[in-house]
Design a protein around this motif. Structure first.
Motif, PDB file in Angstrom:
ATOM      1  N   SER A   1     -43.388 -36.057  29.937  1.00 43.73           N
ATOM      2  CA  SER A   1     -42.972 -35.773  28.563  1.00 43.73           C
ATOM      3  C   SER A   1     -41.655 -35.017  28.560  1.00 43.73           C
ATOM      4  CB  SER A   1     -44.025 -34.927  27.842  1.00 43.73           C
ATOM      5  OG  SER A   1     -45.222 -35.642  27.754  1.00 43.73           O
ATOM      6  N   VAL A   2     -40.885 -35.238  27.522  1.00 38.34           N
ATOM      7  CA  VAL A   2     -39.634 -34.509  27.361  1.00 38.34           C
ATOM      8  C   VAL A   2     -39.966 -33.036  27.116  1.00 38.34           C
ATOM      9  CG1 VAL A   2     -39.419 -34.985  24.878  1.00 38.34           C
ATOM     10  CG2 VAL A   2     -37.374 -34.565  26.222  1.00 38.34           C
ATOM     11  N   LYS A   3     -39.262 -32.146  27.814  1.00 38.93           N
ATOM     12  CA  LYS A   3     -39.498 -30.707  27.660  1.00 38.93           C
ATOM     13  C   LYS A   3     -38.871 -30.178  26.371  1.00 38.93           C
ATOM     14  CE  LYS A   3     -39.594 -29.794  32.653  1.00 38.93           C
ATOM     15  NZ  LYS A   3     -40.964 -30.130  32.790  1.00 38.93           N
ATOM     16  N   ARG A   4     -37.697 -30.701  26.071  1.00 35.23           N
ATOM     17  CA  ARG A   4     -36.980 -30.281  24.865  1.00 35.23           C
ATOM     18  C   ARG A   4     -36.089 -31.417  24.421  1.00 35.23           C
ATOM     19  NH1 ARG A   4     -32.188 -26.833  25.376  1.00 35.23           N
ATOM     20  NH2 ARG A   4     -31.227 -27.673  23.564  1.00 35.23           N
ATOM     21  N   LYS A   5     -35.980 -31.586  23.119  1.00 38.43           N
ATOM     22  CA  LYS A   5     -35.040 -32.577  22.601  1.00 38.43           C
ATOM     23  C   LYS A   5     -34.348 -31.989  21.391  1.00 38.43           C
ATOM     24  CE  LYS A   5     -38.703 -35.187  20.322  1.00 38.43           C
ATOM     25  NZ  LYS A   5     -39.309 -36.512  20.191  1.00 38.43           N
ATOM     26  N   ASP A   6     -33.132 -32.435  21.209  1.00 44.34           N
ATOM     27  CA  ASP A   6     -32.333 -31.914  20.111  1.00 44.34           C
ATOM     28  C   ASP A   6     -31.400 -33.018  19.631  1.00 44.34           C
ATOM     29  OD1 ASP A   6     -31.446 -30.037  18.317  1.00 44.34           O
ATOM     30  OD2 ASP A   6     -30.146 -28.994  19.732  1.00 44.34           O
ATOM     31  N   GLY A   7     -31.085 -32.992  18.347  1.00 42.19           N
ATOM     32  CA  GLY A   7     -30.097 -33.902  17.796  1.00 42.19           C
ATOM     33  C   GLY A   7     -30.650 -35.079  17.020  1.00 42.19           C
ATOM     34  N   HIS A   8     -31.970 -35.225  16.965  1.00 37.99           N
ATOM     35  CA  HIS A   8     -32.547 -36.367  16.239  1.00 37.99           C
ATOM     36  C   HIS A   8     -32.227 -36.330  14.749  1.00 37.99           C
ATOM     37  CE1 HIS A   8     -34.969 -39.088  18.728  1.00 37.99           C
ATOM     38  NE2 HIS A   8     -35.039 -38.080  19.579  1.00 37.99           N
ATOM     39  N   ASN A   9     -31.981 -35.138  14.208  1.00 40.17           N
ATOM     40  CA  ASN A   9     -31.709 -35.049  12.764  1.00 40.17           C
ATOM     41  C   ASN A   9     -30.396 -35.710  12.366  1.00 40.17           C
ATOM     42  OD1 ASN A   9     -30.391 -33.022  14.157  1.00 40.17           O
ATOM     43  ND2 ASN A   9     -30.526 -31.532  12.497  1.00 40.17           N
ATOM     44  N   THR A  10     -29.385 -35.670  13.237  1.00 43.81           N
ATOM     45  CA  THR A  10     -28.105 -36.306  12.901  1.00 43.81           C
ATOM     46  C   THR A  10     -27.858 -37.587  13.703  1.00 43.81           C
ATOM     47  OG1 THR A  10     -26.869 -35.039  14.548  1.00 43.81           O
ATOM     48  CG2 THR A  10     -27.030 -34.093  12.316  1.00 43.81           C
TER      49      THR A  10
ATOM     50  N   LEU B   1     -32.037 -35.076  25.611  1.00 41.96           N
ATOM     51  CA  LEU B   1     -33.415 -35.122  26.089  1.00 41.96           C
ATOM     52  C   LEU B   1     -33.453 -34.358  27.408  1.00 41.96           C
ATOM     53  CD1 LEU B   1     -34.095 -38.926  25.506  1.00 41.96           C
ATOM     54  CD2 LEU B   1     -34.726 -37.028  23.999  1.00 41.96           C
ATOM     55  N   ASP B   2     -34.213 -33.286  27.448  1.00 46.07           N
ATOM     56  CA  ASP B   2     -34.286 -32.415  28.619  1.00 46.07           C
ATOM     57  C   ASP B   2     -35.595 -32.680  29.353  1.00 46.07           C
ATOM     58  OD1 ASP B   2     -34.444 -30.374  30.472  1.00 46.07           O
ATOM     59  OD2 ASP B   2     -34.035 -28.764  29.048  1.00 46.07           O
ATOM     60  N   TYR B   3     -35.471 -33.236  30.554  1.00 47.28           N
ATOM     61  CA  TYR B   3     -36.636 -33.487  31.401  1.00 47.28           C
ATOM     62  C   TYR B   3     -36.689 -32.520  32.574  1.00 47.28           C
ATOM     63  CZ  TYR B   3     -37.491 -37.782  28.828  1.00 47.28           C
ATOM     64  OH  TYR B   3     -37.773 -38.686  27.837  1.00 47.28           O
ATOM     65  N   GLY B   4     -36.002 -31.403  32.466  1.00 42.88           N
ATOM     66  CA  GLY B   4     -35.990 -30.421  33.550  1.00 42.88           C
ATOM     67  C   GLY B   4     -34.956 -30.780  34.595  1.00 42.88           C
ATOM     68  N   ASP B   5     -35.333 -31.632  35.547  1.00 45.06           N
ATOM     69  CA  ASP B   5     -34.408 -32.038  36.605  1.00 45.06           C
ATOM     70  C   ASP B   5     -33.347 -33.011  36.118  1.00 45.06           C
ATOM     71  OD1 ASP B   5     -35.720 -30.499  38.505  1.00 45.06           O
ATOM     72  OD2 ASP B   5     -37.054 -32.131  39.103  1.00 45.06           O
ATOM     73  N   VAL B   6     -33.618 -33.678  35.002  1.00 48.43           N
ATOM     74  CA  VAL B   6     -32.682 -34.659  34.451  1.00 48.43           C
ATOM     75  C   VAL B   6     -32.453 -34.351  32.978  1.00 48.43           C
ATOM     76  CG1 VAL B   6     -32.234 -37.108  34.044  1.00 48.43           C
ATOM     77  CG2 VAL B   6     -33.608 -36.418  36.024  1.00 48.43           C
ATOM     78  N   MET B   7     -31.187 -34.258  32.600  1.00 53.41           N
ATOM     79  CA  MET B   7     -30.831 -34.082  31.192  1.00 53.41           C
ATOM     80  C   MET B   7     -30.096 -35.343  30.743  1.00 53.41           C
ATOM     81  SD  MET B   7     -29.781 -30.090  30.966  1.00 53.41           S
ATOM     82  CE  MET B   7     -30.197 -29.917  29.265  1.00 53.41           C
ATOM     83  N   VAL B   8     -30.570 -35.903  29.631  1.00 55.30           N
ATOM     84  CA  VAL B   8     -30.018 -37.148  29.110  1.00 55.30           C
ATOM     85  C   VAL B   8     -29.236 -36.832  27.843  1.00 55.30           C
ATOM     86  CG1 VAL B   8     -30.573 -39.478  28.330  1.00 55.30           C
ATOM     87  CG2 VAL B   8     -32.051 -38.352  30.022  1.00 55.30           C
ATOM     88  N   HIS B   9     -27.988 -37.262  27.819  1.00 54.17           N
ATOM     89  CA  HIS B   9     -27.109 -37.062  26.669  1.00 54.17           C
ATOM     90  C   HIS B   9     -26.745 -38.435  26.107  1.00 54.17           C
ATOM     91  CE1 HIS B   9     -26.257 -32.821  27.778  1.00 54.17           C
ATOM     92  NE2 HIS B   9     -26.384 -33.283  29.010  1.00 54.17           N
ATOM     93  N   ILE B  10     -27.211 -38.711  24.895  1.00 53.95           N
ATOM     94  CA  ILE B  10     -26.863 -39.962  24.224  1.00 53.95           C
ATOM     95  C   ILE B  10     -25.914 -39.601  23.080  1.00 53.95           C
ATOM     96  CG2 ILE B  10     -27.708 -42.061  23.105  1.00 53.95           C
ATOM     97  CD1 ILE B  10     -28.893 -41.576  25.916  1.00 53.95           C
ATOM     98  N   PHE B  11     -24.690 -40.055  23.193  1.00 51.58           N
ATOM     99  CA  PHE B  11     -23.647 -39.693  22.242  1.00 51.58           C
ATOM    100  C   PHE B  11     -23.257 -40.869  21.361  1.00 51.58           C
ATOM    101  CE2 PHE B  11     -22.528 -36.573  25.574  1.00 51.58           C
ATOM    102  CZ  PHE B  11     -22.254 -35.452  24.816  1.00 51.58           C
ATOM    103  N   HIS B  12     -22.901 -40.570  20.120  1.00 49.57           N
ATOM    104  CA  HIS B  12     -22.084 -41.503  19.347  1.00 49.57           C
ATOM    105  C   HIS B  12     -20.719 -41.487  20.037  1.00 49.57           C
ATOM    106  CE1 HIS B  12     -19.685 -43.167  16.115  1.00 49.57           C
ATOM    107  NE2 HIS B  12     -20.815 -43.582  15.544  1.00 49.57           N
ATOM    108  N   THR B  13     -20.056 -42.617  20.085  1.00 43.56           N
ATOM    109  CA  THR B  13     -18.800 -42.747  20.825  1.00 43.56           C
ATOM    110  C   THR B  13     -17.802 -41.636  20.483  1.00 43.56           C
ATOM    111  OG1 THR B  13     -19.148 -45.127  20.859  1.00 43.56           O
ATOM    112  CG2 THR B  13     -16.940 -44.356  21.393  1.00 43.56           C
ATOM    113  N   GLU B  14     -17.676 -41.299  19.204  1.00 40.10           N
ATOM    114  CA  GLU B  14     -16.707 -40.269  18.782  1.00 40.10           C
ATOM    115  C   GLU B  14     -17.077 -38.894  19.335  1.00 40.10           C
ATOM    116  OE1 GLU B  14     -16.925 -40.652  14.562  1.00 40.10           O
ATOM    117  OE2 GLU B  14     -15.974 -42.625  14.578  1.00 40.10           O
TER     118      GLU B  14
END
Length: 116
Positions: A66-75, A81-94
């Motif tokens: 499970s994801v430990k912490r997530k942020d940014g879904h509101n915008t 997505l913070d998985y502890g050992d792996v942090m995933v950053h999904i960006f809008h291109t800008e």
């Protein structure tokens, strides 16, 4: 429990399945204790950013992680997505161009998914 490198591959594939762009994997193991890897990707719309993040969560959850912490879904401009050992950053291109995480972590080597 899967190895961290296998999780990175699963995340990469989940992003690729939803047509994420410019997927970068940064190896942070020898640089910081924040995470072992950053996985960074871009999307051209808020809807696609959210779809990619949702798919990553879905695919990783299949492995019982499970994801430990997530942020940014509101915008849906930058979802973390913070998985502890792996942090995933999904960006809008800008936002990716503006925040330029690759420049901030320029000492981190890029990892080719084929060699992971």
């Amino acid at each position: 429990m899967i190895q961290v490198e296998e999780m990175v591959k699963k995340i990469y594939n989940a992003i690729d399945d939803k047509k994420g762009e410019d997927i970068a994997i940064l190896d942070l193991k020898n640089i910081t204790s924040v995470a072992d890897y950053f996985v960074i990707a871009s999307a051209t719309s808020e809807r696609q950013v959210k779809a990619i993040a949702d798919n990553v969560e879905y695919e990783v959850e299949k492995e019982g992680i499970s994801v430990k912490r997530k942020d940014g879904h509101n915008t849906s401009r930058w979802i973390l997505l913070d998985y502890g050992d792996v942090m995933v950053h999904i960006f809008h291109t800008e936002e990716r161009a503006f925040y330029d995480l690759e420049r901030l972590w320029k000492d981190a080597p890029y990892i080719d998914i084929e060699t992971l």
